[in-house]
Scaffold this active site. Structure first.
Site, PDB file in Angstrom:
ATOM      1  N   GLY A   1     -12.330  -4.252   1.548  1.00 52.28           N
ATOM      2  CA  GLY A   1     -13.668  -3.899   2.005  1.00 52.28           C
ATOM      3  C   GLY A   1     -14.346  -2.904   1.085  1.00 52.28           C
TER       4      GLY A   1
ATOM      5  NE  ARG B   1      -4.272  -1.709   1.907  1.00 50.89           N
ATOM      6  CZ  ARG B   1      -5.089  -2.217   2.810  1.00 50.89           C
ATOM      7  NH1 ARG B   1      -4.786  -2.146   4.086  1.00 50.89           N
ATOM      8  NH2 ARG B   1      -6.215  -2.808   2.446  1.00 50.89           N
TER       9      ARG B   1
ATOM     10  CE  LYS C   1     -17.095 -14.235  11.449  1.00 51.08           C
ATOM     11  NZ  LYS C   1     -17.485 -13.172  12.409  1.00 51.08           N
TER      12      LYS C   1
ATOM     13  N   GLY D   1      -6.937  -6.660   0.405  1.00 49.92           N
ATOM     14  CA  GLY D   1      -6.956  -7.375   1.679  1.00 49.92           C
ATOM     15  C   GLY D   1      -6.069  -8.602   1.703  1.00 49.92           C
TER      16      GLY D   1
END
Length: 387
Positions: free
Chosen positions: A368, A39, A195, A344
């Site tokens: 995200g 990043r 998830k 991510g």
């Protein structure tokens, strides 16, 4: 979704002006050692372009999730040093998130050390935005990884200064618009991670558009349970079983055939490869197996557009890295194709497993933010920049 955003050229001549740049410098640290500087490297082109245009630059950013107060383990000081190395010039480190720079290139301390940055109270957030805006003549948001946050340095500052989207934000949006508006076919999405609940909205939004959707990672076990399979001690969201069953009804989802199981997550774990219908009690599924890698590679063959978000297993631990590496290699080998890694953990896996960043069409800096864009949500940081 974002409308037209003003680019940096809309700010006119920035020579002699001070520009506040919101960068995404949220990198992993081991003590004070940066373990993945992706990043920081992605932030350099916009900062360098402004410096070359004669601007003074004040960079602000966050790292981690401190609780609105200073916390040494989340300090941006190591990032300032690395940014200076990449730019080949001294970066002044301002030790307060509301401090005043004294040189032509500075990095403020972690904006999340200030309670106003993430405050839900508009007045408190606005008061900190006033301080940040007072440091500069113009604002550039180049932190795509934070545009889904309604934070002072992302949302409120843009309403107080002449503002523009940075090069990185523009590139991220260009790629995401291609995925949502005009993907070349076949279009295959690969989703992993822990998830189902985190990915449910994006699956719903993508299903009408994609040709195939491959599911791995911890989330696959809830899908397998919805088919009646026992999943042992694997990650399971029982409240999502009906949703998984509904999604499988689309006929577009592809699930693993085999998985790697173990009793614990460790480098010396005793592992076993089993069919998805034969997961033993007391064992956790921690990676997709070799048959699944072959299946996913076949499903990817010939794809012209691929979006990948989420690892296939616990890639940070060597016995459970092969699934993620195998799928990453299959995606990287596609040519011609637009291959997008959705930030991510997926981006971290590409670098950690030495797959080669240059082999992908685009590696997003915002996992995200990418997912929320693909869900069709309005992102506060982009809304604040719209003309």
């Amino acid at each position: 979704m974002a409308g037209a955003l003003p680019g940096v050229s809309s700010l006119g001549d920035v020579s002699g002006k001070r520009v506040l740049v919101r960068s995404d410098l949220n990198v992993p640290l081991d003590g004070e050692t940066i373990t993945d500087d992706g990043r920081i490297r992605a932030s350099v082109p916009q900062i360098r372009a402004l410096l070359d245009a004669g601007a003074d630059v004040v960079v602000c950013a966050h790292l981690g999730r401190p609780k609105g107060a200073p916390d040494p383990k989340y300090s941006l000081r190591p990032v300032a040093a690395r940014l200076g190395e990449l730019l080949d010039r001294e970066v002044e480190f301002v030790e307060e998130p509301d401090g005043t720079p004294k040189t032509g290139l500075a990095l403020l301390e972690n904006v999340r050390f200030h309670p106003g940055e993430t405050s839900k109270d508009d007045a408190e957030r606005g008061a900190y935005a006033d301080v940040l805006a007072g440091l500069a003549d113009a604002y550039v948001d180049d932190a795509f990884g934070a545009v889904h946050r309604k934070h002072a340095s992302v949302f409120d500052v843009a309403q107080r200064l002449p503002h523009a989207a940075g090069q990185l934000v523009e590139r991220e949006l260009e790629v995401l618009r291609h995925l949502t508006e005009s993907p070349q076919r076949p279009y295959v999405v690969v989703l992993g991670g822990s998830k189902v609940s985190d990915k449910l909205a994006v699956i719903d939004n993508l299903l009408p558009t994609v040709d195939r959707l491959l599911v791995g990672g911890g989330m696959c076990f809830t899908f397998l349970a919805s088919l009646g399979h026992e999943v042992g001690d694997s990650l399971l969201e029982k409240d999502q079983i009906d949703a998984c069953r509904r999604l499988l009804g689309s006929g577009k989802l592809v699930l693993p055939k085999d998985v790697v199981v173990a009793a614990d997550i460790s480098d010396d774990a005793e592992t076993q490869v089993v069919g998805v219908d034969a997961i033993p009690a007391g064992r956790k599924g921690l990676d997709i197996g070799p048959q699944s890698v072959e299946l996913f590679a076949r499903e990817l063959t010939g794809a012209r557009t691929v979006f990948w978000n989420g690892p296939m297993g616990v890639f940070e631990v060597s016995p459970f890295a092969a699934g993620t590496k195998g799928v990453a290699e299959a995606i990287a080998a596609l040519d011609p194709a637009l291959t997008v890694v959705g930030g991510g953990d997926s981006a971290a896996a590409v670098r950690r497993l030495d797959v080669g960043e240059e082999r992908f069409g685009h590696i997003s800096t915002g996992g995200g933010a990418s997912l929320e864009y693909l869900e069709g949500k309005s992102l506060p940081g982009l809304a604040a920049l719209e003309d």
